[in-house]
Design a protein around this motif. Structure first.
Motif, PDB file in Angstrom:
ATOM      1  N   ASN A 147       2.320  16.687  -9.979  1.00  0.00           N
ATOM      2  CA  ASN A 147       1.742  15.664 -10.729  1.00  0.00           C
ATOM      3  C   ASN A 147       2.817  14.679 -10.897  1.00  0.00           C
ATOM      4  OD1 ASN A 147      -0.884  16.513 -11.187  1.00  0.00           O
ATOM      5  ND2 ASN A 147      -0.240  17.756 -12.864  1.00  0.00           N
ATOM      6  N   GLY A 148       4.033  14.569 -10.310  1.00  0.00           N
ATOM      7  CA  GLY A 148       5.350  13.734 -10.376  1.00  0.00           C
ATOM      8  C   GLY A 148       5.892  13.724 -11.665  1.00  0.00           C
ATOM      9  N   VAL A 149       5.708  14.820 -12.269  1.00  0.00           N
ATOM     10  CA  VAL A 149       6.337  15.150 -13.776  1.00  0.00           C
ATOM     11  C   VAL A 149       7.651  16.153 -13.347  1.00  0.00           C
ATOM     12  CG1 VAL A 149       6.219  15.656 -16.281  1.00  0.00           C
ATOM     13  CG2 VAL A 149       4.554  14.310 -15.102  1.00  0.00           C
ATOM     14  N   PHE A 150       8.864  15.798 -14.039  1.00  0.00           N
ATOM     15  CA  PHE A 150       9.935  16.725 -13.712  1.00  0.00           C
ATOM     16  C   PHE A 150      10.014  17.364 -15.270  1.00  0.00           C
ATOM     17  CE2 PHE A 150      10.570  13.731 -10.486  1.00  0.00           C
ATOM     18  CZ  PHE A 150      11.276  14.261  -9.570  1.00  0.00           C
ATOM     19  N   GLN A 151       9.276  18.531 -15.332  1.00  0.00           N
ATOM     20  CA  GLN A 151       9.431  19.231 -16.846  1.00  0.00           C
ATOM     21  C   GLN A 151       9.349  20.497 -16.523  1.00  0.00           C
ATOM     22  OE1 GLN A 151       5.475  18.652 -18.441  1.00  0.00           O
ATOM     23  NE2 GLN A 151       6.196  18.018 -20.441  1.00  0.00           N
ATOM     24  N   ARG A 152       9.904  21.166 -17.662  1.00  0.00           N
ATOM     25  CA  ARG A 152      10.449  22.695 -17.672  1.00  0.00           C
ATOM     26  C   ARG A 152       9.090  23.386 -17.641  1.00  0.00           C
ATOM     27  NH1 ARG A 152      15.277  23.138 -20.478  1.00  0.00           N
ATOM     28  NH2 ARG A 152      16.766  22.068 -18.816  1.00  0.00           N
ATOM     29  N   ALA A 153       9.073  24.647 -16.883  1.00  0.00           N
ATOM     30  CA  ALA A 153       7.761  25.417 -16.875  1.00  0.00           C
ATOM     31  C   ALA A 153       7.639  25.978 -18.269  1.00  0.00           C
ATOM     32  CB  ALA A 153       8.008  26.416 -15.748  1.00  0.00           C
ATOM     33  N   GLY A 154       6.345  25.939 -18.655  1.00  0.00           N
ATOM     34  CA  GLY A 154       5.946  26.899 -20.013  1.00  0.00           C
ATOM     35  C   GLY A 154       6.265  25.906 -21.006  1.00  0.00           C
ATOM     36  N   ALA A 155       6.666  24.887 -20.918  1.00  0.00           N
ATOM     37  CA  ALA A 155       7.217  24.027 -22.036  1.00  0.00           C
ATOM     38  C   ALA A 155       6.723  22.552 -22.197  1.00  0.00           C
ATOM     39  CB  ALA A 155       8.631  23.874 -22.257  1.00  0.00           C
ATOM     40  N   ALA A 156       5.978  22.078 -23.412  1.00  0.00           N
ATOM     41  CA  ALA A 156       5.552  20.714 -23.432  1.00  0.00           C
ATOM     42  C   ALA A 156       6.562  19.897 -24.132  1.00  0.00           C
ATOM     43  CB  ALA A 156       4.275  20.916 -24.264  1.00  0.00           C
ATOM     44  N   ARG A 157       7.806  19.838 -23.271  1.00  0.00           N
ATOM     45  CA  ARG A 157       8.854  19.097 -23.574  1.00  0.00           C
ATOM     46  C   ARG A 157       8.787  17.747 -22.982  1.00  0.00           C
ATOM     47  NH1 ARG A 157      13.538  23.585 -23.359  1.00  0.00           N
ATOM     48  NH2 ARG A 157      12.666  24.912 -24.525  1.00  0.00           N
ATOM     49  N   THR A 158       9.794  16.860 -23.406  1.00  0.00           N
ATOM     50  CA  THR A 158       9.868  15.360 -22.915  1.00  0.00           C
ATOM     51  C   THR A 158      10.484  16.074 -21.334  1.00  0.00           C
ATOM     52  OG1 THR A 158      10.754  14.606 -24.882  1.00  0.00           O
ATOM     53  CG2 THR A 158      11.186  13.293 -22.809  1.00  0.00           C
ATOM     54  N   PRO A 159       9.928  15.085 -20.284  1.00  0.00           N
ATOM     55  CA  PRO A 159      10.524  15.440 -18.942  1.00  0.00           C
ATOM     56  C   PRO A 159      12.012  15.312 -18.735  1.00  0.00           C
ATOM     57  CG  PRO A 159       8.761  14.049 -18.988  1.00  0.00           C
ATOM     58  CD  PRO A 159       9.232  13.965 -20.248  1.00  0.00           C
ATOM     59  N   LEU A 160      12.610  16.049 -18.206  1.00  0.00           N
ATOM     60  CA  LEU A 160      14.082  16.134 -17.845  1.00  0.00           C
ATOM     61  C   LEU A 160      14.563  14.819 -17.208  1.00  0.00           C
ATOM     62  CD1 LEU A 160      14.760  19.868 -16.666  1.00  0.00           C
ATOM     63  CD2 LEU A 160      15.154  18.872 -18.765  1.00  0.00           C
ATOM     64  N   TYR A 161      13.612  14.416 -16.394  1.00  0.00           N
ATOM     65  CA  TYR A 161      14.015  13.229 -15.662  1.00  0.00           C
ATOM     66  C   TYR A 161      12.682  12.215 -15.546  1.00  0.00           C
ATOM     67  CZ  TYR A 161      14.760  10.545 -11.192  1.00  0.00           C
ATOM     68  OH  TYR A 161      14.737   9.584 -10.051  1.00  0.00           O
ATOM     69  N   SER A 162      12.692  10.915 -15.739  1.00  0.00           N
ATOM     70  CA  SER A 162      11.716  10.012 -15.619  1.00  0.00           C
ATOM     71  C   SER A 162      12.017   8.912 -14.725  1.00  0.00           C
ATOM     72  CB  SER A 162      11.391   9.480 -17.055  1.00  0.00           C
ATOM     73  OG  SER A 162      11.060  10.555 -17.921  1.00  0.00           O
ATOM     74  N   PRO A 163      11.592   9.191 -13.376  1.00  0.00           N
ATOM     75  CA  PRO A 163      11.904   7.964 -12.773  1.00  0.00           C
ATOM     76  C   PRO A 163      11.039   6.580 -12.758  1.00  0.00           C
ATOM     77  CG  PRO A 163      10.378   9.696 -11.591  1.00  0.00           C
ATOM     78  CD  PRO A 163      10.747  10.234 -12.961  1.00  0.00           C
ATOM     79  N   GLY A 164      11.585   5.677 -12.230  1.00  0.00           N
ATOM     80  CA  GLY A 164      10.831   4.406 -12.472  1.00  0.00           C
ATOM     81  C   GLY A 164       9.366   4.278 -12.164  1.00  0.00           C
ATOM     82  N   CYS A 293      23.110  24.731 -15.829  1.00  0.00           N
ATOM     83  CA  CYS A 293      22.650  23.451 -15.436  1.00  0.00           C
ATOM     84  C   CYS A 293      21.250  22.993 -16.440  1.00  0.00           C
ATOM     85  CB  CYS A 293      21.907  23.763 -14.049  1.00  0.00           C
ATOM     86  SG  CYS A 293      23.122  23.808 -12.841  1.00  0.00           S
ATOM     87  N   GLN A 294      20.596  24.201 -16.913  1.00  0.00           N
ATOM     88  CA  GLN A 294      19.220  23.993 -17.731  1.00  0.00           C
ATOM     89  C   GLN A 294      19.879  23.619 -19.280  1.00  0.00           C
ATOM     90  OE1 GLN A 294      16.667  27.038 -16.938  1.00  0.00           O
ATOM     91  NE2 GLN A 294      16.921  27.270 -14.968  1.00  0.00           N
ATOM     92  N   ARG A 295      20.858  24.094 -19.454  1.00  0.00           N
ATOM     93  CA  ARG A 295      21.428  23.855 -21.083  1.00  0.00           C
ATOM     94  C   ARG A 295      21.445  22.531 -21.517  1.00  0.00           C
ATOM     95  NH1 ARG A 295      26.848  26.208 -22.458  1.00  0.00           N
ATOM     96  NH2 ARG A 295      25.904  27.828 -21.665  1.00  0.00           N
ATOM     97  N   PRO A 296      20.701  21.962 -22.476  1.00  0.00           N
ATOM     98  CA  PRO A 296      20.785  20.617 -23.037  1.00  0.00           C
ATOM     99  C   PRO A 296      22.125  20.155 -23.523  1.00  0.00           C
ATOM    100  CG  PRO A 296      19.033  21.959 -24.196  1.00  0.00           C
ATOM    101  CD  PRO A 296      19.735  22.952 -23.413  1.00  0.00           C
ATOM    102  N   ARG A 297      22.436  18.794 -23.109  1.00  0.00           N
ATOM    103  CA  ARG A 297      23.585  18.256 -23.664  1.00  0.00           C
ATOM    104  C   ARG A 297      23.752  18.234 -25.038  1.00  0.00           C
ATOM    105  NH1 ARG A 297      25.214  13.339 -19.912  1.00  0.00           N
ATOM    106  NH2 ARG A 297      27.110  13.651 -21.206  1.00  0.00           N
ATOM    107  N   GLY A 298      24.970  18.612 -25.566  1.00  0.00           N
ATOM    108  CA  GLY A 298      24.845  18.686 -27.178  1.00  0.00           C
ATOM    109  C   GLY A 298      26.575  18.477 -27.384  1.00  0.00           C
ATOM    110  N   GLN A 299      26.734  18.998 -28.697  1.00  0.00           N
ATOM    111  CA  GLN A 299      27.990  18.644 -29.531  1.00  0.00           C
ATOM    112  C   GLN A 299      28.739  19.987 -29.124  1.00  0.00           C
ATOM    113  OE1 GLN A 299      29.495  16.150 -30.541  1.00  0.00           O
ATOM    114  NE2 GLN A 299      27.712  14.636 -30.575  1.00  0.00           N
ATOM    115  N   SER A 300      29.937  20.013 -29.040  1.00  0.00           N
ATOM    116  CA  SER A 300      30.945  21.065 -28.848  1.00  0.00           C
ATOM    117  C   SER A 300      30.819  21.875 -30.099  1.00  0.00           C
ATOM    118  CB  SER A 300      32.382  21.030 -28.439  1.00  0.00           C
ATOM    119  OG  SER A 300      32.244  20.096 -27.278  1.00  0.00           O
TER     120      SER A 300
END
Length: 440
Positions: A147-164, A293-300
């Motif tokens: 469907n053109g959406v870069f989204q994690r499987a089994g999760a209704a999260r914000t897409p990892l990447y949103s192309p223009g 690679c899948q880990r969200p970027r966060g604080q140390s």
């Protein structure tokens, strides 16, 4: 300005012939230019054909008007003459006109001029494997990708990447990705992608798309066998029966149905186990690599924060006295430091411009030879410090910051790498043992 990264790695070799489009984004962008030229040729063809069809329409409407006019009679000598003339010369001119052939030939000629720049079968299959690699490394949903959406499987999260621009895949697109997996016995991926193809083909069944090379029957056939190979005989039987609804005389699928029914009747079929993703490169650390690679970027971690500092560094080098290096410690375990503004945008563009014509598919060592590998998808080129003053200045900067001797044979030339569609280089040991080195 840009930070120094391991991606800036550059021997001048003869320019490669156009190929390996999927393995470098520079080549993919060049392919966009090729398609742009094809679009202009198609537009010219459509313009000429539209003009030809308008002339045909005018001819049709003129003759149709005569046939519908109750006052038009062949008793009129002029009308009779025009009728005979039309049937003798006008209709043959219309039917046997070379105009349509000339328009089509012009389009064919234009396509042939661009043909050497077109991607090949290897590129298409490589692009399909790239989508599967992205699916795996980032845990993406196949339905979302379709469907053109870069989204994690089994999760209704914000897409990892949103192309223009969101681009959905067609049923034929999904079928090809699944077919590439199917042809290598990778039923883990083939089932997911062929399921999407079947669903999309069902929605559009009965309509025909000019660009489609596959059909619902093709997708059902491959999906049924994928399920059979995965141990799910009952679903393979269900899909095969659906196939026969569209093509009831297909003998091969009829034999498969009989075979599946016999297996189920004998009760020799064990319950299907969850499919396991193949590990073609046998990477032992694959799960950890992908989890990172899948880990969200966060604080140390808070206990590390006091040790994360920024500083101006000269490393005892006169080269850095007037413009020290901007160093940021971003992690202590393991130790990782980032040097900010290490290379300017203008320098980076110069280096990319120098390397671009010489980019070739990256290879890996295999004994005494070098070969392409699925675990390294990119193109690379090497630049000596004599290639340009910018290269020489960058190498001096690297030497000043690291304190290393960058002269051969202590270091390689500057390597420039351009990663392609789903481009990557899996974790690996970077060493060579084929000949003694000065420090051995």
């Amino acid at each position: 300005m840009r930070a120094l990264g391991l991606g800036v790695l550059l021997a001048l070799l003869p320019p490669p012939a156009p190929a390996e489009t999927f393995s470098a984004m520079r080549s993919v962008r060049a392919a966009m230019g090729t398609e742009g030229r094809l679009l202009r040729r198609l537009r010219a063809y459509l313009r000429e054909e539209s003009a030809r069809l308008r002339r045909l329409t005018r001819f049709y409407e003129k003759v149709q008007a005569l046939h519908q006019d109750p006052q038009a009679s062949v008793d009129n000598p002029l009308l009779a003459f025009s009728l005979i003339k039309r049937l003798y010369s006008d209709w043959p001119n219309v039917i046997y006109s070379d105009e349509a052939t000339e328009n089509t030939q012009a389009l064919h000629d234009g396509f042939q001029e661009e043909e050497r720049e077109l991607p090949g079968a290897e590129d298409l299959d490589g692009a399909a494997r790239a989508l599967m690699r992205l699916q795996d490394v980032y845990g993406l949903s196949v339905k979302g990708l379709a469907n053109g959406v870069f989204q994690r499987a089994g999760a209704a999260r914000t897409p990892l990447y949103s192309p223009g621009r969101r681009v959905a895949l067609s049923a034929d697109d999904c079928f090809h990705v699944g077919k590439v997996a199917y042809d290598t016995g990778d039923y883990y991926h083939s089932i997911a992608w062929l399921e999407e193809a079947v669903g999309l083909f069902r929605l559009s069944y009965g309509s025909w798309n000019l660009e489609d090379r596959s059909s619902l029957e093709d997708a059902l056939d491959h999906l049924a066998f994928s399920y059979f190979m995965a141990g799910n005989v009952s679903h393979a039987l269900s899909l095969s029966r659906e196939f026969l609804h569209y093509d009831p005389s297909n003998r091969r699928v009829l034999r498969n149905v009989v075979k599946y029914e016999e297996l189920l009747e004998k009760g020799t079929v064990t319950s299907a186990e969850p499919l396991r993703r193949p590990n073609g490169t046998h990477l032992q650390s694959r799960d950890a690599y992908e989890e990172l690679c899948q880990r969200p970027r966060g604080q140390s971690a808070p206990e590390h924060l006091p040790h994360l500092v920024c500083s101006y560094e000269t490393n005892g080098s006169p080269f850095l006295l007037l413009q020290p290096a901007k160093k940021e410690v971003v992690q202590t375990q393991p130790y990782v430091a980032l040097y900010h503004d290490f290379i300017s945008d203008a320098e980076a563009e110069t280096i990319k411009g120098l390397a671009g014509p010489w980019l070739q598919r990256s290879v890996v060592a295999s004994g005494e030879k070098q070969q392409k590998a699925e675990y390294r998808i990119s193109k690379s080129a090497w630049l000596k410090d004599t290639a340009d003053p910018v290269v020489r200045a960058l190498e001096q900067r690297i030497g000043a910051v690291t304190g290393l001797d960058l002269r051969p044979p202590y270091a390689e030339y500057l390597q420039v790498v351009n990663y392609g569609l789903g481009g990557h280089y899996e974790p690996h040991f970077d060493h060579a043992t084929d000949r003694p080195f000065p420090w051995e």
